[in-house]
Design a protein around this motif. Structure first.
Motif, PDB file in Angstrom:
ATOM      1  N   PRO A  41      17.105  31.850   4.851  1.00  0.00           N
ATOM      2  CA  PRO A  41      16.758  32.269   3.279  1.00  0.00           C
ATOM      3  C   PRO A  41      16.751  31.502   1.837  1.00  0.00           C
ATOM      4  O   PRO A  41      17.627  31.001   2.716  1.00  0.00           O
ATOM      5  N   THR A  42      16.029  31.482   0.859  1.00  0.00           N
ATOM      6  CA  THR A  42      16.917  30.593   0.179  1.00  0.00           C
ATOM      7  C   THR A  42      17.912  31.022  -0.437  1.00  0.00           C
ATOM      8  O   THR A  42      18.135  32.034  -0.798  1.00  0.00           O
ATOM      9  N   GLU A  43      19.143  30.683  -1.160  1.00  0.00           N
ATOM     10  CA  GLU A  43      19.931  30.879  -1.403  1.00  0.00           C
ATOM     11  C   GLU A  43      19.976  30.890  -2.932  1.00  0.00           C
ATOM     12  O   GLU A  43      19.174  30.766  -4.134  1.00  0.00           O
ATOM     13  N   SER A  44      21.210  31.861  -3.450  1.00  0.00           N
ATOM     14  CA  SER A  44      21.351  31.870  -4.612  1.00  0.00           C
ATOM     15  C   SER A  44      22.388  32.967  -4.748  1.00  0.00           C
ATOM     16  O   SER A  44      23.092  33.653  -4.145  1.00  0.00           O
ATOM     17  N   ALA A  45      22.786  32.075  -6.092  1.00  0.00           N
ATOM     18  CA  ALA A  45      24.231  33.052  -6.092  1.00  0.00           C
ATOM     19  C   ALA A  45      24.237  34.158  -6.622  1.00  0.00           C
ATOM     20  O   ALA A  45      22.863  35.005  -7.338  1.00  0.00           O
ATOM     21  N   PRO A  46      25.316  35.096  -5.798  1.00  0.00           N
ATOM     22  CA  PRO A  46      25.577  36.480  -6.274  1.00  0.00           C
ATOM     23  C   PRO A  46      25.547  37.143  -8.070  1.00  0.00           C
ATOM     24  O   PRO A  46      25.732  36.301  -8.004  1.00  0.00           O
ATOM     25  N   THR A  47      25.380  38.027  -8.226  1.00  0.00           N
ATOM     26  CA  THR A  47      25.319  38.393  -9.796  1.00  0.00           C
ATOM     27  C   THR A  47      26.171  39.927  -9.466  1.00  0.00           C
ATOM     28  O   THR A  47      26.444  40.451 -10.679  1.00  0.00           O
ATOM     29  N   GLY A  48      27.821  39.471  -8.545  1.00  0.00           N
ATOM     30  CA  GLY A  48      28.066  40.605  -8.791  1.00  0.00           C
ATOM     31  C   GLY A  48      28.233  41.663  -7.608  1.00  0.00           C
ATOM     32  O   GLY A  48      29.502  42.354  -6.907  1.00  0.00           O
ATOM     33  N   SER A  49      27.213  41.863  -7.881  1.00  0.00           N
ATOM     34  CA  SER A  49      26.774  42.470  -6.213  1.00  0.00           C
ATOM     35  C   SER A  49      25.810  42.570  -5.391  1.00  0.00           C
ATOM     36  O   SER A  49      25.005  42.131  -5.867  1.00  0.00           O
ATOM     37  N   THR A  50      25.143  42.943  -4.188  1.00  0.00           N
ATOM     38  CA  THR A  50      24.240  42.341  -3.304  1.00  0.00           C
ATOM     39  C   THR A  50      23.571  43.559  -4.185  1.00  0.00           C
ATOM     40  O   THR A  50      23.264  45.192  -3.648  1.00  0.00           O
ATOM     41  N   PRO A  51      21.759  43.063  -4.738  1.00  0.00           N
ATOM     42  CA  PRO A  51      21.032  44.186  -4.357  1.00  0.00           C
ATOM     43  C   PRO A  51      20.828  45.422  -3.974  1.00  0.00           C
ATOM     44  O   PRO A  51      19.365  44.998  -3.356  1.00  0.00           O
ATOM     45  N   THR A  52      21.978  46.396  -3.618  1.00  0.00           N
ATOM     46  CA  THR A  52      21.303  47.557  -2.531  1.00  0.00           C
ATOM     47  C   THR A  52      20.262  48.249  -2.805  1.00  0.00           C
ATOM     48  O   THR A  52      20.490  48.939  -1.989  1.00  0.00           O
ATOM     49  N   GLY A  53      19.344  48.328  -3.940  1.00  0.00           N
ATOM     50  CA  GLY A  53      18.470  48.787  -3.363  1.00  0.00           C
ATOM     51  C   GLY A  53      17.216  48.320  -3.430  1.00  0.00           C
ATOM     52  O   GLY A  53      15.667  48.733  -3.558  1.00  0.00           O
ATOM     53  N   SER A  54      17.272  46.635  -3.039  1.00  0.00           N
ATOM     54  CA  SER A  54      16.367  46.407  -2.122  1.00  0.00           C
ATOM     55  C   SER A  54      15.748  46.502  -0.501  1.00  0.00           C
ATOM     56  O   SER A  54      16.508  47.228   0.056  1.00  0.00           O
ATOM     57  N   ALA A  55      14.926  46.632  -0.639  1.00  0.00           N
ATOM     58  CA  ALA A  55      13.908  46.725   0.936  1.00  0.00           C
ATOM     59  C   ALA A  55      14.953  46.161   2.267  1.00  0.00           C
ATOM     60  O   ALA A  55      15.510  46.468   3.023  1.00  0.00           O
ATOM     61  N   GLN A  56      14.727  44.839   2.169  1.00  0.00           N
ATOM     62  CA  GLN A  56      16.291  44.363   2.781  1.00  0.00           C
ATOM     63  C   GLN A  56      17.473  44.866   3.293  1.00  0.00           C
ATOM     64  O   GLN A  56      17.703  44.902   4.377  1.00  0.00           O
ATOM     65  N   LEU A  57      18.084  46.140   2.235  1.00  0.00           N
ATOM     66  CA  LEU A  57      19.643  46.973   2.149  1.00  0.00           C
ATOM     67  C   LEU A  57      19.235  48.397   2.392  1.00  0.00           C
ATOM     68  O   LEU A  57      20.439  48.545   2.132  1.00  0.00           O
ATOM     69  N   ALA A  58      17.898  48.473   2.807  1.00  0.00           N
ATOM     70  CA  ALA A  58      17.963  49.963   1.945  1.00  0.00           C
ATOM     71  C   ALA A  58      18.578  50.903   3.143  1.00  0.00           C
ATOM     72  O   ALA A  58      18.043  50.024   4.474  1.00  0.00           O
ATOM     73  N   GLY A  59      19.520  51.813   2.865  1.00  0.00           N
ATOM     74  CA  GLY A  59      19.801  52.404   3.606  1.00  0.00           C
ATOM     75  C   GLY A  59      21.416  52.214   3.832  1.00  0.00           C
ATOM     76  O   GLY A  59      22.256  52.761   4.374  1.00  0.00           O
ATOM     77  N   LEU A  60      21.892  50.779   3.436  1.00  0.00           N
ATOM     78  CA  LEU A  60      23.257  50.491   4.032  1.00  0.00           C
ATOM     79  C   LEU A  60      24.076  51.083   3.055  1.00  0.00           C
ATOM     80  O   LEU A  60      25.206  51.961   3.203  1.00  0.00           O
ATOM     81  N   ASP A  61      24.399  51.150   1.689  1.00  0.00           N
ATOM     82  CA  ASP A  61      25.101  52.293   0.505  1.00  0.00           C
ATOM     83  C   ASP A  61      26.018  53.241   1.223  1.00  0.00           C
ATOM     84  O   ASP A  61      26.453  53.741   1.860  1.00  0.00           O
ATOM     85  N   TYR A  62      24.205  54.162   2.008  1.00  0.00           N
ATOM     86  CA  TYR A  62      24.627  55.505   2.426  1.00  0.00           C
ATOM     87  C   TYR A  62      25.911  55.244   3.556  1.00  0.00           C
ATOM     88  O   TYR A  62      26.763  55.906   4.440  1.00  0.00           O
ATOM     89  N   LEU A  63      24.840  53.898   4.872  1.00  0.00           N
ATOM     90  CA  LEU A  63      26.028  54.119   5.798  1.00  0.00           C
ATOM     91  C   LEU A  63      27.310  53.168   5.686  1.00  0.00           C
ATOM     92  O   LEU A  63      28.067  53.702   6.349  1.00  0.00           O
ATOM     93  N   PHE A 113      27.270  36.903   2.394  1.00  0.00           N
ATOM     94  CA  PHE A 113      29.171  37.733   2.468  1.00  0.00           C
ATOM     95  C   PHE A 113      29.181  38.327   1.681  1.00  0.00           C
ATOM     96  O   PHE A 113      30.027  38.849   1.829  1.00  0.00           O
ATOM     97  N   ASP A 114      28.287  38.528   0.300  1.00  0.00           N
ATOM     98  CA  ASP A 114      28.893  39.425  -0.056  1.00  0.00           C
ATOM     99  C   ASP A 114      28.695  40.988   0.236  1.00  0.00           C
ATOM    100  O   ASP A 114      29.219  41.636   0.645  1.00  0.00           O
ATOM    101  N   VAL A 115      27.651  40.989   1.566  1.00  0.00           N
ATOM    102  CA  VAL A 115      26.961  42.117   2.913  1.00  0.00           C
ATOM    103  C   VAL A 115      28.845  42.008   3.629  1.00  0.00           C
ATOM    104  O   VAL A 115      29.493  43.393   3.686  1.00  0.00           O
ATOM    105  N   VAL A 116      28.857  41.193   3.606  1.00  0.00           N
ATOM    106  CA  VAL A 116      30.493  40.825   4.088  1.00  0.00           C
ATOM    107  C   VAL A 116      31.952  41.470   3.773  1.00  0.00           C
ATOM    108  O   VAL A 116      32.516  41.972   4.561  1.00  0.00           O
ATOM    109  N   ARG A 117      31.594  41.211   2.614  1.00  0.00           N
ATOM    110  CA  ARG A 117      32.991  41.968   1.960  1.00  0.00           C
ATOM    111  C   ARG A 117      32.761  43.984   0.971  1.00  0.00           C
ATOM    112  O   ARG A 117      33.843  44.099   1.811  1.00  0.00           O
ATOM    113  N   ARG A 118      31.779  43.920   1.288  1.00  0.00           N
ATOM    114  CA  ARG A 118      31.441  45.221   1.334  1.00  0.00           C
ATOM    115  C   ARG A 118      31.912  45.896   2.797  1.00  0.00           C
ATOM    116  O   ARG A 118      32.085  47.420   2.763  1.00  0.00           O
ATOM    117  N   LEU A 119      31.372  45.432   3.707  1.00  0.00           N
ATOM    118  CA  LEU A 119      31.070  45.872   4.877  1.00  0.00           C
ATOM    119  C   LEU A 119      33.262  46.301   5.602  1.00  0.00           C
ATOM    120  O   LEU A 119      33.919  46.566   5.761  1.00  0.00           O
TER     121      LEU A 119
END
Length: 446
Positions: A41-63, A113-119
């Motif tokens: 995937p194309t790289e981009s700098a995080p904006t403080g946290s991963t966009p949890t509402g995106s389809a890529q990470l759907a359900g992750l907050d709850y989990l 890496f932002d998801v790793v941090r949240r995990l």
């Protein structure tokens, strides 16, 4: 076969099976389907946290919230998070870096890496247990499409997790690539024999990538099912922290290995081989940053529950006490700093990955920047982490030392993670580079 990342939020409601992963019958070979050839995937700098509402990470907050809610209790009950890892597996955590078109979550390195941090905030044991899996996937994705590489990536998309067996206590120097684990020809296959220590995550894995030597001394990667006959997992990791990462011994007693389960040692890491250690180092530092955020959340809950203040305090309730407010403010600032530091280092690593194949000089410069960024991040975040883990007791006073909340686990986990590679070694090399332009050494610790 476990569902891939297309699992819906509804699937997360399904109760996970308690206990160790169920053994599946080994197939003896990688799948024959060809893997998609999409690039990372194309790289981009995080904006403080991963966009949890995106389809890529759907359900992750709850989990992650559910995983975090039981972390202290698991520590108190001495219960490894098998069920929680299974839920992560079914959600598709192993495919975070795989392209969406291939069935993965499609994250760039900075977002990953932002998801790793949240995990790490939810449960650092789970985060560390997945490091070897992500390192293996990362190395495969840097290979040209085709051949065995595609077959193993197909297994990742199908939900399999990969562990690692590399380190041996008999190795004379830490970081030296050498092995006494042998692979001997037997009929149309091989027999694998040896013992590996620091085999983090193997008790949760479906397959283990084992560094072994053939009869002529050639190093290879043998990828064997984690519960094949002859594979023995010893729960002998006795570290004071990160207690449920399974970082003990994995033994191989004449384990049958098929020809299709072998990869040349270099094929799993080239090109960009030097970036693999940097990825692994930054990964651990990112978990520490996640723990610091967990401390911030825990101290807020702790202070909110306190109703009694000291006689010589200046407020009726601790949450209005200036001294407590100052301590909580320092913890919050430390969490912000740690998160920002690892995010900046992740951007440098993403740039180094992007530079691969664009000319020798550019690759070398970007790689050196990434290596030193990860090293600098470690030396600062480790210190921030241990300091913050002590501050929680200033904010909570006697209420914080009770065994129920298990708040001491934060210091123990941070100190265990940071001990993987002492910061003093890093600081010397950083200083040598600053003064003399000395490049970082090759090997598994930079």
């Amino acid at each position: 076969m476990s569902p891939g990342p297309a699992a819906t939020a509804a699937a997360l409601e399904t109760p996970a099976t308690e206990g160790a992963p169920t053994e599946s019958a080994p197939t003896g070979s990688a799948p024959t389907e060809s893997a998609p050839t999409e690039s990372a995937p194309t790289e981009s700098a995080p904006t403080g946290s991963t966009p949890t509402g995106s389809a890529q990470l759907a359900g992750l907050d709850y989990l992650l919230a559910e995983i975090a809610a039981g972390a202290a209790e698991r520590e108190a009950q001495d219960r490894p998070p098998f069920a929680e890892m299974d839920r992560l597996r079914r959600w598709g955590v192993g495919t975070l870096r795989m392209p969406v078109a291939s069935g993965g979550r499609g994250l760039g390195l900075a977002a990953f890496f932002d998801v790793v941090r949240r995990l790490g905030t939810a449960d650092p044991n789970l985060a560390q247990s997945l490091r070897n899996h992500f390192g293996f996937v990362e190395s495969l994705m840097r290979q040209p499409p085709g051949g065995a590489r595609d077959g193993w990536l197909d297994r990742v998309v199908a939900g399999e997790l990969f562990g690692s067996a590399a380190s041996e206590l008999s190795t004379p120097r830490a970081g030296v690539i050498g092995t006494s684990t042998k692979l001997v020809r037997a009929g149309d296959g091989y027999l694998l024999a040896g013992s590996k220590y620091y085999s983090t995550g193997n008790m949760y894995a479906d397959r283990i990538v084992v560094i072994a030597a053939t009869e002529d001394g050639t190093l290879v990667n043998a990828i064997v099912p984690a519960r094949r006959e002859g594979v023995v997992h010893l729960d002998d990791w006795d570290g004071m922290g990160q207690r449920f990462t399974g970082s003990g011994t994995t033994e191989f007693h004449d384990v049958r290995v098929h020809e299709t389960e072998l990869l040349p040692f270099g094929d799993a890491t080239d090109p960009g081989r030097a970036l693999s250690p940097t990825f692994s180092q930054l990964y651990l530092t990112t978990i520490v940053a996640g723990i610091v955020e967990n401390i911030r959340l825990d101290v807020l809950e702790l202070v909110a529950r306190r109703s009694r203040n000291f006689r010589h305090g200046l407020a009726e309730e601790p949450r209005h006490e200036p001294t407590v407010q100052e301590t909580v403010g320092e913890i919050a600032a430390n969490s912000f700093a740690a998160t920002s530091i690892v995010a900046a280092a992740a951007v440098e690593l993403a740039a180094a990955h992007a530079a691969l194949g664009h000319g020798h000089g550019r690759e070398d410069d970007a790689r050196a920047r990434a290596m030193f960024a990860a090293a600098k991040a470690k030396t600062v975040v480790d210190r921030i982490g241990t300091d913050t883990a002590s501050l929680v007791f200033d904010a909570g006073s006697a209420s914080s030392v009770r065994r129920g909340p298990q708040l001491d686990r934060h210091w123990r986990n941070i100190r265990t993670l940071s001990s993987h590679n002492p910061r003093s070694y890093k600081l010397r090399l950083i200083g040598d580079h600053e003064l003399n332009g000395t490049l970082p050494p090759p090997g598994a610790f930079f």
